[in-house]
Design a protein around this motif. Structure first.
Motif, PDB file in Angstrom:
ATOM      1  N   ILE A  30      24.082  64.326  15.965  1.00 40.76           N
ATOM      2  CA  ILE A  30      24.449  65.444  15.092  1.00 40.76           C
ATOM      3  C   ILE A  30      24.924  64.844  13.782  1.00 40.76           C
ATOM      4  O   ILE A  30      25.687  63.869  13.764  1.00 40.76           O
ATOM      5  CB  ILE A  30      25.570  66.312  15.708  1.00 40.76           C
ATOM      6  CG1 ILE A  30      25.090  66.975  17.006  1.00 40.76           C
ATOM      7  CG2 ILE A  30      26.026  67.394  14.717  1.00 40.76           C
ATOM      8  CD1 ILE A  30      26.176  67.712  17.754  1.00 40.76           C
ATOM      9  N   SER A  70      20.541  68.319  13.906  1.00 43.09           N
ATOM     10  CA  SER A  70      20.723  67.872  15.290  1.00 43.09           C
ATOM     11  C   SER A  70      19.388  67.463  15.896  1.00 43.09           C
ATOM     12  O   SER A  70      18.344  68.060  15.613  1.00 43.09           O
ATOM     13  CB  SER A  70      21.357  68.975  16.133  1.00 43.09           C
ATOM     14  OG  SER A  70      21.416  68.545  17.483  1.00 43.09           O
ATOM     15  N   CYS A  81      14.806  65.781  13.987  1.00 40.72           N
ATOM     16  CA  CYS A  81      16.241  66.074  13.817  1.00 40.72           C
ATOM     17  C   CYS A  81      16.387  67.151  12.741  1.00 40.72           C
ATOM     18  O   CYS A  81      16.797  66.875  11.620  1.00 40.72           O
ATOM     19  CB  CYS A  81      16.991  64.792  13.433  1.00 40.72           C
ATOM     20  SG  CYS A  81      18.787  64.943  13.525  1.00 40.72           S
TER      21      CYS A  81
END
Ligand SMILES: [Fe+2]
Length: 271
Positions: free
Chosen positions: A166, A188, A66
């Protein structure tokens, strides 16, 4: 490699040092604490419970799974509280953030959000299906968007839709009296988005600049001597910000527990 940087906070110059191991520490600043989280360095004064780093639940954020996809900051001469209000005030959005990529239509609709107290602040969850920003429509209709505000000045937006995550963090840092830095960082789980890092960061900066343009036009000297006026449901989060801040000051002064003044509420406004 050892690296050094100087940052300003509350008018004090603080020296950050990155050691050979990569760890960042404060040099010669005994009244301050430092923590690295999500690839960011958080510095706070010791002894103020509200300035603890927000407990971000997306543990994967900032990792290869992420990654950071955008980062932007802007320094502006502005009143600290007025700048923080921009993090919680839904009423300014259709007036200030008018870019085509943020609002696809000038048409106003009624927005309904559920608010609940959360640590040192409050969290909003949208109760209606439509998204104010077209970018959210890409996430899908099963998305869940929560927006948390936490004292002293952190807004954390979390978007979940299917496997998508997100994490969008915006902060206000008081660097000196009358000077603040607005900072935005986005992570994200859609890893290819990191290739768009320069473009997404430029969009983030344009977004912050829209807030900064309004802040520069405010006569903050005059507003210090005039009572703030809160009108209706869209201004309730702004009122909560000041109530939370006062409750914290009372708790710190009395060495007592912070009692969150926010009550669970449903707020509606046109956006
Ligand atoms: Fe804004």
């Amino acid at each position: 490699m050892r690296a050094q940087a100087t940052v300003s906070l509350f008018g004090e110059e603080l020296s950050l040092v990155r050691g050979r191991s990569g760890a960042v520490s404060l040099h010669g600043a005994p009244g301050w604490a430092i923590e690295t989280r999500l690839g960011m360095v958080w510095v706070r004064r010791l002894g103020d419970p509200a300035t603890a780093v927000p407990p971000l639940t997306e543990d994967e954020a900032g990792t290869p799974a992420c990654p950071m996809i955008a980062w932007s900051e802007i320094e502006v001469e502005a009143d600290y509280d007025q700048t923080v209000l921009g993090l919680v005030d839904p009423a300014h959005v259709p007036m200030v953030h008018t870019a085509w990529w943020w609002r696809s239509s000038a048409r106003r609709r009624v927005k309904t959000k559920h608010y609940a107290p959360s640590p040192f602040g409050f969290t909003a969850v949208a109760a209606d299906g439509f998204a104010s920003a077209p970018a959210y429509e890409l996430v899908g209709s099963d998305r869940k968007v929560t927006i948390e505000f936490r004292l002293p000045s952190t807004r954390i937006e979390r978007v979940r839709g299917g496997r998508l995550r997100i994490l969008n963090i915006t902060t206000v840092t008081p660097i000196a009296p009358g000077r603040v830095v607005l900072r935005n960082v986005i992570y994200s789980s859609v890893r290819p988005l990191r290739w768009l890092y320069p473009a997404l960061s430029a969009l983030g900066r344009a977004f912050l600049e829209q807030d900064a343009r309004i802040l520069r036009r405010l006569d903050t000297h005059a507003s210090k001597h005039q009572p703030l006026l809160f009108v209706g449901e869209p201004d309730q989060p702004s009122a909560w910000y000041f109530q939370c801040k006062m409750a914290l000051a009372r708790a710190v002064g009395a060495r007592d527990t912070f009692i969150n003044p926010v009550q669970p509420s449903v707020l509606r406004w046109r956006t």
